[in-house]
Design a protein around this motif. Structure first.
Motif, PDB file in Angstrom:
ATOM      1  N   ASP A  76       0.831  -1.196   0.000  1.00 53.25           N
ATOM      2  CA  ASP A  76       0.000   0.000   0.000  1.00 53.25           C
ATOM      3  C   ASP A  76       0.868   1.249   0.000  1.00 53.25           C
ATOM      4  OD1 ASP A  76      -2.357  -1.530   0.140  1.00 53.25           O
ATOM      5  OD2 ASP A  76      -2.087  -1.762   2.308  1.00 53.25           O
ATOM      6  N   THR A  77       1.952   1.173   0.745  1.00 49.06           N
ATOM      7  CA  THR A  77       2.785   2.368   0.919  1.00 49.06           C
ATOM      8  C   THR A  77       4.247   1.975   0.873  1.00 49.06           C
ATOM      9  OG1 THR A  77       1.102   3.244   2.410  1.00 49.06           O
ATOM     10  CG2 THR A  77       3.250   4.351   2.429  1.00 49.06           C
ATOM     11  N   VAL A  78       5.051   2.835   0.293  1.00 48.04           N
ATOM     12  CA  VAL A  78       6.498   2.687   0.379  1.00 48.04           C
ATOM     13  C   VAL A  78       7.020   3.827   1.246  1.00 48.04           C
ATOM     14  CG1 VAL A  78       8.678   2.718  -0.875  1.00 48.04           C
ATOM     15  CG2 VAL A  78       6.675   1.589  -1.867  1.00 48.04           C
ATOM     16  N   VAL A  79       7.768   3.468   2.267  1.00 49.61           N
ATOM     17  CA  VAL A  79       8.360   4.496   3.130  1.00 49.61           C
ATOM     18  C   VAL A  79       9.862   4.508   2.850  1.00 49.61           C
ATOM     19  CG1 VAL A  79       8.776   5.239   5.499  1.00 49.61           C
ATOM     20  CG2 VAL A  79       6.597   4.150   4.884  1.00 49.61           C
ATOM     21  N   LEU A  80      10.365   5.667   2.464  1.00 49.37           N
ATOM     22  CA  LEU A  80      11.781   5.776   2.130  1.00 49.37           C
ATOM     23  C   LEU A  80      12.600   6.128   3.367  1.00 49.37           C
ATOM     24  CD1 LEU A  80      11.510   7.835  -1.182  1.00 49.37           C
ATOM     25  CD2 LEU A  80      11.707   5.339  -0.908  1.00 49.37           C
ATOM     26  N   ALA A  81      13.596   5.337   3.620  1.00 51.90           N
ATOM     27  CA  ALA A  81      14.468   5.593   4.785  1.00 51.90           C
ATOM     28  C   ALA A  81      15.906   5.416   4.325  1.00 51.90           C
ATOM     29  CB  ALA A  81      14.124   4.646   5.931  1.00 51.90           C
ATOM     30  N   LEU A  82      16.328   6.315   3.444  1.00 53.44           N
ATOM     31  CA  LEU A  82      17.639   6.167   2.801  1.00 53.44           C
ATOM     32  C   LEU A  82      18.607   7.257   3.241  1.00 53.44           C
ATOM     33  CD1 LEU A  82      16.091   5.352  -0.657  1.00 53.44           C
ATOM     34  CD2 LEU A  82      17.319   3.740   0.797  1.00 53.44           C
ATOM     35  N   GLY A  83      18.377   7.806   4.409  1.00 49.79           N
ATOM     36  CA  GLY A  83      19.291   8.831   4.913  1.00 49.79           C
ATOM     37  C   GLY A  83      18.708  10.219   4.793  1.00 49.79           C
ATOM     38  N   GLN A  84      19.334  11.170   5.541  1.00 50.01           N
ATOM     39  CA  GLN A  84      18.825  12.542   5.585  1.00 50.01           C
ATOM     40  C   GLN A  84      19.926  13.530   5.232  1.00 50.01           C
ATOM     41  OE1 GLN A  84      17.538   9.828   7.977  1.00 50.01           O
ATOM     42  NE2 GLN A  84      17.481  11.352   9.604  1.00 50.01           N
ATOM     43  N   GLU A  85      19.491  14.736   4.901  1.00 49.50           N
ATOM     44  CA  GLU A  85      20.412  15.829   4.603  1.00 49.50           C
ATOM     45  C   GLU A  85      20.055  17.023   5.469  1.00 49.50           C
ATOM     46  OE1 GLU A  85      21.185  15.112  -0.137  1.00 49.50           O
ATOM     47  OE2 GLU A  85      19.501  16.351   0.512  1.00 49.50           O
ATOM     48  N   ALA A  86      21.023  17.898   5.641  1.00 49.62           N
ATOM     49  CA  ALA A  86      20.775  19.099   6.439  1.00 49.62           C
ATOM     50  C   ALA A  86      20.257  20.227   5.556  1.00 49.62           C
ATOM     51  CB  ALA A  86      22.069  19.523   7.116  1.00 49.62           C
ATOM     52  N   ASP A  87      19.507  21.117   6.199  1.00 51.12           N
ATOM     53  CA  ASP A  87      19.065  22.340   5.536  1.00 51.12           C
ATOM     54  C   ASP A  87      20.002  23.443   6.005  1.00 51.12           C
ATOM     55  OD1 ASP A  87      17.909  24.653   4.680  1.00 51.12           O
ATOM     56  OD2 ASP A  87      15.853  23.998   5.149  1.00 51.12           O
ATOM     57  N   LEU A  88      20.912  23.863   5.131  1.00 51.90           N
ATOM     58  CA  LEU A  88      22.008  24.727   5.568  1.00 51.90           C
ATOM     59  C   LEU A  88      21.885  26.160   5.026  1.00 51.90           C
ATOM     60  CD1 LEU A  88      24.853  22.095   5.164  1.00 51.90           C
ATOM     61  CD2 LEU A  88      23.883  22.979   7.302  1.00 51.90           C
ATOM     62  N   ASP A  89      20.661  26.577   4.747  1.00 50.49           N
ATOM     63  CA  ASP A  89      20.474  27.927   4.207  1.00 50.49           C
ATOM     64  C   ASP A  89      21.075  29.002   5.114  1.00 50.49           C
ATOM     65  OD1 ASP A  89      19.232  26.667   2.194  1.00 50.49           O
ATOM     66  OD2 ASP A  89      17.183  27.264   2.749  1.00 50.49           O
ATOM     67  N   LEU A  90      21.012  28.771   6.402  1.00 55.65           N
ATOM     68  CA  LEU A  90      21.403  29.840   7.333  1.00 55.65           C
ATOM     69  C   LEU A  90      22.910  30.128   7.307  1.00 55.65           C
ATOM     70  CD1 LEU A  90      21.194  28.578  11.026  1.00 55.65           C
ATOM     71  CD2 LEU A  90      21.575  27.136   9.050  1.00 55.65           C
ATOM     72  N   VAL A  91      23.713  29.197   6.751  1.00 57.52           N
ATOM     73  CA  VAL A  91      25.150  29.495   6.684  1.00 57.52           C
ATOM     74  C   VAL A  91      25.607  29.738   5.240  1.00 57.52           C
ATOM     75  CG1 VAL A  91      25.846  28.312   8.787  1.00 57.52           C
ATOM     76  CG2 VAL A  91      25.647  27.012   6.654  1.00 57.52           C
ATOM     77  N   GLU A  92      24.637  29.792   4.368  1.00 56.41           N
ATOM     78  CA  GLU A  92      24.953  29.951   2.947  1.00 56.41           C
ATOM     79  C   GLU A  92      25.805  31.195   2.682  1.00 56.41           C
ATOM     80  OE1 GLU A  92      21.474  30.230   0.509  1.00 56.41           O
ATOM     81  OE2 GLU A  92      22.227  28.674  -0.848  1.00 56.41           O
ATOM     82  N   LYS A  93      25.484  32.264   3.420  1.00 56.32           N
ATOM     83  CA  LYS A  93      26.167  33.533   3.126  1.00 56.32           C
ATOM     84  C   LYS A  93      27.414  33.746   3.973  1.00 56.32           C
ATOM     85  CE  LYS A  93      21.664  35.486   2.071  1.00 56.32           C
ATOM     86  NZ  LYS A  93      20.533  35.989   2.864  1.00 56.32           N
ATOM     87  N   VAL A  94      27.753  32.748   4.784  1.00 50.69           N
ATOM     88  CA  VAL A  94      28.914  32.952   5.668  1.00 50.69           C
ATOM     89  C   VAL A  94      30.188  32.647   4.897  1.00 50.69           C
ATOM     90  CG1 VAL A  94      30.035  32.271   7.800  1.00 50.69           C
ATOM     91  CG2 VAL A  94      27.543  32.323   7.654  1.00 50.69           C
ATOM     92  N   ASN A  95      31.104  33.634   4.912  1.00 51.51           N
ATOM     93  CA  ASN A  95      32.379  33.446   4.245  1.00 51.51           C
ATOM     94  C   ASN A  95      33.176  32.338   4.937  1.00 51.51           C
ATOM     95  OD1 ASN A  95      32.268  35.236   2.152  1.00 51.51           O
ATOM     96  ND2 ASN A  95      33.010  36.953   3.416  1.00 51.51           N
ATOM     97  N   GLY A  96      33.746  31.478   4.147  1.00 48.30           N
ATOM     98  CA  GLY A  96      34.631  30.449   4.719  1.00 48.30           C
ATOM     99  C   GLY A  96      33.908  29.174   5.077  1.00 48.30           C
ATOM    100  N   VAL A  97      32.589  29.180   5.015  1.00 45.42           N
ATOM    101  CA  VAL A  97      31.872  27.944   5.327  1.00 45.42           C
ATOM    102  C   VAL A  97      31.772  27.095   4.065  1.00 45.42           C
ATOM    103  CG1 VAL A  97      29.632  26.964   5.924  1.00 45.42           C
ATOM    104  CG2 VAL A  97      30.587  28.845   7.278  1.00 45.42           C
ATOM    105  N   THR A  98      32.271  25.863   4.169  1.00 46.59           N
ATOM    106  CA  THR A  98      32.256  24.978   3.015  1.00 46.59           C
ATOM    107  C   THR A  98      31.271  23.852   3.271  1.00 46.59           C
ATOM    108  OG1 THR A  98      34.628  25.386   2.957  1.00 46.59           O
ATOM    109  CG2 THR A  98      33.769  23.710   1.444  1.00 46.59           C
ATOM    110  N   VAL A  99      30.424  23.569   2.296  1.00 50.56           N
ATOM    111  CA  VAL A  99      29.460  22.472   2.436  1.00 50.56           C
ATOM    112  C   VAL A  99      29.866  21.354   1.490  1.00 50.56           C
ATOM    113  CG1 VAL A  99      27.052  21.765   2.168  1.00 50.56           C
ATOM    114  CG2 VAL A  99      27.606  24.037   3.110  1.00 50.56           C
TER     115      VAL A  99
END
Lengths: 544, 415, 338
Positions: free
Chosen positions: A347-370
């Motif tokens: 009936d349903t497929v539940v995906l559990a293949l890992g997660q990612e971070a939401d890193l918008d808040l450091v997007e504009k910080v100089n020197g931060v590497t993702v």
């Protein structure tokens, strides 16, 4: 009468003390402290031997306070930690690993019951912002508060705890426990602002925070992009677990397929069962032995009726059914398709293949590497911007093992680095101790005692309830379990050295004080070294 | 009180009067009657002591050592082979300075095994550091035991009372045994010089190396020599309390004008004195000297007592094989610088009777100046010569004792 | 939640380590007490790692505790005597007497008798000696002491040869062991195999009230036996295995380990007997083949090659058969009925 005694033939008691036999020595014993494998394996660097030492004599509050030096959430970790400490435990040489996690939970629960607190450090007036109230954020906040800094934790959700509240199912981690341990932080003076989304860390720096700890976690489920029909019901495991916590459990149907092999997959499968699925199948592309989920979780899932399909991938999903491709392992152990397919009703497929971070808040910080969905950090969780720190799942450090415990450990190291920044000093790494390997132990001295099994909720009662599956230890059992600790590499005052010395050259200093060698008489035979149960004595060359 | 008693019984009663705490012995003839009697006294509650049947003489003296080391008054008795079997402990008791008293019922040492009297057993331990006293009569044997305990405990040295086996131990004589109070007055309670006491622990029996061993031995010599002063003092006290002649270091008999003096130890003095009496009655200037205290040797007293004698005859019941008389050697050393001729007469070996006639012959020769240096009294010359001849004839002669016995048998057959 | 729970009586190092801060003070070993008697104190001249020095302090401290320090010790000549009392120093802190090599049992009898006769019967007496002073030269007096049932606890510290004189064979030297008088040369290197003198069984044959064996590897066992022995009056015998680094050719730090292996292999049975009957055994906890014991000792080096593998299989098998015989005879693999 002395003057009447015969010359030379009759001697006064104990006069041999004049003969300093220590001059014979070519090697000397010295007491050492070594790093036990439990602590070496603990991502939070807990001094496990240290707190078990107190626990085993019933000094529960002292034991708890030792835990609190490293980990502010023992009641939570005593449930949710996958206890790598136990995997390395040297006690397996004798019988089974010490149930460290169970004792930690016992102590954590006792602390809540008795309302034990940790005071904040002397106020510094320095302000630090923490973004996210998951384990990494809470750990950072706690350790900074202990150092006297003003800490504000910003949480985007309505309630605190991050994955501890919105990820891990309640049958593994009851929410009242989460709330209670967070409340203790609040009582220390950590301030919390909920439903506060931070768009950009610069906003916080501008507000006067001197440092920002980013602990936003990894909340976004990875989507492998399975070919799917319009009517296919495909859900994300993190989302399922979160909506359950938010009081809005999704309809999963009677036949549920969970895709993935991690702990989240197990959580999702077991949750599905509890939500009414009669048939829950975990589909995993590789084999059981390489499955990332912890054994205990897999066993619990299986006990609850969850089925496992190894060496399988979902090739396509449609309404009510899907196509599974059978896999095989190639020479290098990689899973490769066989071209053999099988239809599967779901009936349903539940995906559990890992997660990612939401890193918008450091997007504009100089020197931060993702990289790979996480921020690159040094060993103190520092980024390229000296004021910005990242801990937990949002950090790339230890990305292969995203656990609560790792986040707690990072939070503490991060707090040290933040403190060093604020006080203009160098951050100090944890002291490096040589390992206390099993080869150093003399396990003869440990009495045989199999571990105490924590009571588990009967399977029949688990399927339809989110009640906690694993119970706590009784006081007796916790004491028993604590006493199974072999105290690897650290003296636990068993008196063996004091007893086995043929030259009475060991001085017993009294409870808690340990021993000292009397080098006036020690001949350097090394029996104390050989017979020290826990390997806390080294034999070193005698200095000239 | 006067009793007709066997010597062993008298010694046993005397020992009992000394209130020993521990009596331990192993049976050997001719000492057996002494310990049997003491055992009976303990068993019948007439003597309050620990009576221990040892498994050997070595153990017997060892038990005494242990008892003495905790401040108990310890007594043992033995003879001959038994003394040799305890030899190691004999030296040890002396070295440790333990005031044990032992009765030695003097008996010959084998082989050939022989249960009868001579002094070779006592002589074998003369260098061990024990005081050695020789009894002339059963009365003296009794009195010497009172003295022995008092002396031992005052100086913290062991004392051996030598009583001729069978001759004294098994002969019944009139003996005067004092009342217990008298003995108690002679012998104060034992105040040990050293004692194993949990409240004041010491280690007794240390190993002493070259750095102090000579000094230890020198001090032992000094201590034993003190007995030469203590014995006369104790003897004086005994005389006053017992009201009779009491033991001295030496005992002269008709010495005042004697030209020839006969010197001996133990019961043989009785026969010697009879002969002296007889010869004096005939006008010969002969006297006798009894050495009561053989160790320490009272050299000065002996020298003084013999200073006017012109010829000395030492009658001894032992000798040093390969040299000669043992007492004679000591006498000659005591008379160092004097030119008095000394004749040794080896007599009474292995129980051989010492006849008055035989002694008289020897003494007469001495008076006549014809006595040889060494005499084996009543030696069967023909028997010895036959064996000597055989020994000369064949290198492989076999054990001399067996051969002599065979010759005796041959003599008997031919007779 | 019907889960069976283990009752909490577990003390971490149980009764195997010397002390245990988790146990009530009165139940701890005498050796764990900072105020222990130290009957044999520092400064003695035993070799580094001496098992006899250790065994003597273990046994005497326990006896001191049991007798409330009302104890006298008698010592046979031997290492223990020589290394403890070279003039001008003694290491003993209790009244102690050394007389001769072969007479310790008899001297002790005298000490006990003397104490009793002088009204100090409450003071207890221990005699002690090595295997030579006990099994060989001192056997006669020992047997006499047993037979008379004198009130003495005799302790033999067995290191299986005359170590004091330079490692010569004694009546307790095991088969194949190299000593200075059984060199590891010839067709049958080391000591010949015989019955040896099984002193504990000889003692048992006297039907004395108490006989026990122990090793320096099991302190609680040793102390409990001393204590039991001290509760009894009459002749008692305790035979303690004390490895000798010098004579066995072992590393000084292996002393306790060797004693443990002697027990665990079955070569040295640990038991108690009363009036001639075995009443308890200390079971083997971690069984070991005899090789693991033999390999650590140079006196058995001729049984192994340079790589430490068994070279003389027949001899090792013979030694193993002795161990197995002990295991069967005493039931060493069974539960203790103590």
């Amino acid at each position: 009468m002395t003057e009447r005694r015969p010359f030379a033939i009759t001697l006064d008691m104990g006069s041999s003390l004049a003969n300093r036999t220590g001059t014979w020595r070519t090697e000397r014993p010295v007491y050492v402290h070594r790093l036990p494998p439990c602590s070496a394996g603990c991502p939070a660097a807990e001094d496990i031997q240290g707190w078990l030492y107190h626990a085993e004599e019933g000094g529960y509050e002292s034991a708890w306070r030792v835990i609190m030096e490293k980990n502010p959430l023992p009641a939570i970790m005593g449930r949710a930690c996958f206890h790598p400490c136990e995997s390395g435990c040297n006690r397996v040489q004798v019988d089974e690993a010490v149930g460290i996690n169970a004792v930690e939970r016992f102590l954590g629960d006792l602390a809540l019951e008795r309302n034990w607190h940790v005071p904040p450090g002397p106020a510094t007036g320095r302000r630090v912002a923490v973004v996210g109230s998951g384990p990494g954020g809470l750990s950072s906040a706690y350790h900074l508060r202990r150092r006297g800094h003003d800490v504000v934790v910003f949480e985007a959700q309505e309630d605190l705890g991050g994955m501890m509240r919105y990820g891990i199912p309640a049958y593994r981690l009851p929410r009242d426990v989460v709330s209670a341990e967070i409340a203790r932080l609040a009582e220390m003076g950590v301030r919390f602002e909920v439903s506060h989304w931070v768009n950009d860390v610069h906003d916080l720096l501008r507000e006067g925070f001197e440092a920002v700890v980013v602990a936003v976690g990894a909340q976004r489920g990875r989507d492998p992009g399975i070919p799917a029909g319009d009517a296919a019901r495909i859900l994300d495991a993190v989302g399922v677990l979160r909506s359950l916590e938010e009081g809005d459990p999704p309809a999963l149907g009677r036949r549920v397929v969970v895709y993935g092999g991690g702990d989240t997959a197990m959580d999702a499968a077991r949750t599905a069962t509890r939500l009414g699925a009669t048939e829950t199948v975990v589909v995993y592309r590789r084999t059981r032995d390489v499955m990332p989920a912890h054994d205990e979780e897999v066993l619990d899932a299986e006990a609850e009726g969850v089925q496992m399909r190894w060496l399988s991938t979902i090739a396509r999903a449609d309404e009510d059914q899907m196509m599974i491709e059978k896999m095989r392992l190639d020479d290098q152990g990689r899973a490769v398709g066989t071209g053999e397919f099988e239809e599967f009703v779901a009936d349903t497929v539940v995906l559990a293949l890992g997660q990612e971070a939401d890193l918008d808040l450091v997007e504009k910080v100089n020197g931060v590497t993702v990289t790979d969905g996480a921020v690159v950090c040094d060993e103190f969780q520092r980024t390229g911007d000296p004021r910005v720190f990242v801990v937990g799942d949002a950090s790339s450090n230890g990305a292969d093992s995203r656990t609560l415990t790792r986040a707690i450990g990072q939070g503490r190291l991060c707090a040290e680095a933040v403190d060093a920044l604020l006080l203009h000093r160098d951050a100090q790494p944890d002291p490096q101790l040589a390992p206390a390997g099993a080869e150093r132990l003399n396990t003869w001295y440990y009495a045989d005692a199999e571990r105490t099994v924590r009571p588990r909720l009967e399977v029949a009662r688990r399927r339809d309830t989110f009640s906690e599956v694993v119970g706590g230890l009784t006081v007796e059992d916790a004491l028993f379990e604590a006493r199974r600790c072999m105290s690897c590499g650290n003296c636990f005052e068993c008196d063996n050295c004091f007893g086995v010395c043929p030259d009475n050259a060991v001085i017993k200093l009294g409870p808690g004080q340990g021993y000292a060698f009397n080098y006036d008489y020690c001949k350097g035979c090394g029996i104390c070294v050989a017979e020290c149960p826990c390997g806390a004595i080294d034999l070193i060359p005698e200095p000239r | 009180m006067l009793y007709q008693l066997e010597g062993s019984q008298a010694v046993a009663r005397a020992v009992a009067l000394c209130r020993p705490d521990v009596v331990c012995a192993y049976p050997i003839s001719p000492q057996t009657h002494i310990i049997e009697a003491l055992g009976a006294l303990v068993k019948s509650d007439q003597l309050d002591a620990e009576f221990i049947n040892a498994d050997s003489e070595f153990s017997a003296l060892s038990v005494s050592i242990g008892a003495s080391a905790v401040g108990a008054r310890a007594y043992t008795a033995t003879a001959s082979q038994g003394l040799l079997f305890m030899m190691e402990a004999v030296y040890n008791a002396a070295g440790l300075g333990l005031p044990i008293v032992m009765t030695l019922a003097n008996r010959a040492i084998g082989a050939p095994i022989n249960i009868w009297n001579d002094h070779s057993d006592a002589m074998s331990v003369r260098d061990s550091g024990w005081v050695q006293l020789f009894a002339e009569t059963n009365q003296e044997a009794v009195d010497l035991h009172f003295l022995a305990f008092a002396l031992a405990e005052e100086l913290s040295v062991p004392v051996m009372v030598c009583v001729d086996g069978f001759i004294l131990t098994h002969s019944i004589e009139r003996v005067d045994l004092p009342e217990p109070e008298v003995v108690d007055a002679l012998l104060p309670p034992f105040l040990p010089r050293q004692s194993l006491d949990p409240n004041d622990p010491v280690s007794i029996g240390a190993m002493v190396g070259p750095e102090a061993f000579t000094e230890v031995r020198y001090l032992a010599q000094v201590r034993l020599h003190q007995a030469l002063d203590v014995i006369p003092r104790l003897g004086e006290r005994h005389r006053s309390l017992l009201g009779r002649h009491a033991a001295q270091l030496i005992d002269g008999y008709e010495l005042d004008d004697a030209d020839v003096v006969v010197i001996a130890m133990g019961s043989v003095l009785g026969t010697i004195k009879d002969v002296v009496d007889d010869m004096r009655a005939e006008g010969h200037r002969i006297g006798a000297l009894s050495i009561t205290c053989f160790r320490p040797f009272p050299a000065a007293a002996v020298r003084e007592a013999l200073s006017r004698a012109t010829r000395l005859v030492v009658v001894e019941k032992a000798f040093s094989i390969g040299y000669g008389g043992i007492l004679s050697t000591d006498i000659s050393l005591a008379l160092r610088g004097l030119s008095t001729p000394i004749h040794e007469v080896i007599a009474g070996l292995g129980g051989r009777p010492v006849w008055a006639d035989s002694l008289r012959g020897v003494f007469s020769d001495a008076l006549a100046g014809t006595l040889v240096e060494t005499t084996f009294l009543d030696l069967d010359r023909s028997l010895v010569d036959a064996e000597l001849a055989r020994m000369a004839a064949t290198r492989r002669s076999g054990p001399p004792a067996e051969n002599v016995l065979r010759d005796l048998a041959d003599v008997g057959r031919s007779a | 939640m019907s889960i069976e729970r283990t009752p909490v009586r577990f003390y971490q190092v149980g009764s195997f380590a010397v002390g245990n801060r988790l146990v009530e003070v009165e139940r701890r070993s005498a050796q764990s007490d900072p105020g222990r008697a130290n009957s044999l104190t520092s400064g003695h001249r035993a070799c580094a790692g001496c098992g006899e020095a250790l065994g003597a302090r273990y046994a005497l401290d326990a006896a001191m505790r049991a007798s409330h320090h009302q104890l006298v010790a008698v010592n046979a000549t031997g290492c223990l005597e020589v290394f403890s009392t070279p003039y001008p120093e003694t290491s003993w802190r209790l009244p102690w007497l050394h007389s001769l090599f072969g007479n310790a049992a008899a001297v002790a009898t005298g000490v006990a008798a003397g104490l009793r006769a002088t009204g100090r019967g409450h003071v207890r007496v221990v005699a002690q000696g090595g295997d030579g002073g006990t099994a060989d030269i001192g056997l006669g007096p020992l047997s006499g002491m047993f037979e008379r049932n004198d009130d003495v606890l005799y302790i033999c510290y067995d290191n299986e040869a005359y170590m004091n004189t330079g490692v010569q064979r004694s009546g307790t030297t095991p088969g194949a062991a190299r000593t200075a008088t059984t060199e590891s040369v010839g067709e049958h290197p080391g000591n010949r195999f015989g019955q040896g003198k099984d002193l504990p069984r000889i003692a048992m044959a006297h039907e004395i009230p108490y006989v026990a064996t122990a090793t320096v590897a099991d302190l609680f066992d040793l102390e409990s036996k001393v204590e039991r022995a001290m509760e009894i009056h009459g002749a008692r015998y305790l035979h303690i295995l004390v490895p000798c680094p010098l004579g066995w050719g072992s590393v000084s730090s292996d002393t306790v380990r060797l004693a443990r292996l002697a027990h665990q292999t079955g070569l040295f049975p640990v038991f108690e007997a009363r009036y001639g009957e075995v009443t308890s055994i200390t079971p083997i906890r971690r069984p070991e083949p005899v090789e693991s014991y033999l390999r650590l000792q140079k006196r058995f080096a001729h049984l192994f090659n340079r790589e430490g593998e068994v070279a003389d299989r027949a001899t090792v098998a013979l030694i193993q058969s002795h161990a197995s015989h002990n295991i069967t005879r005493y039931g060493l693999l069974g539960d203790s009925d103590d």
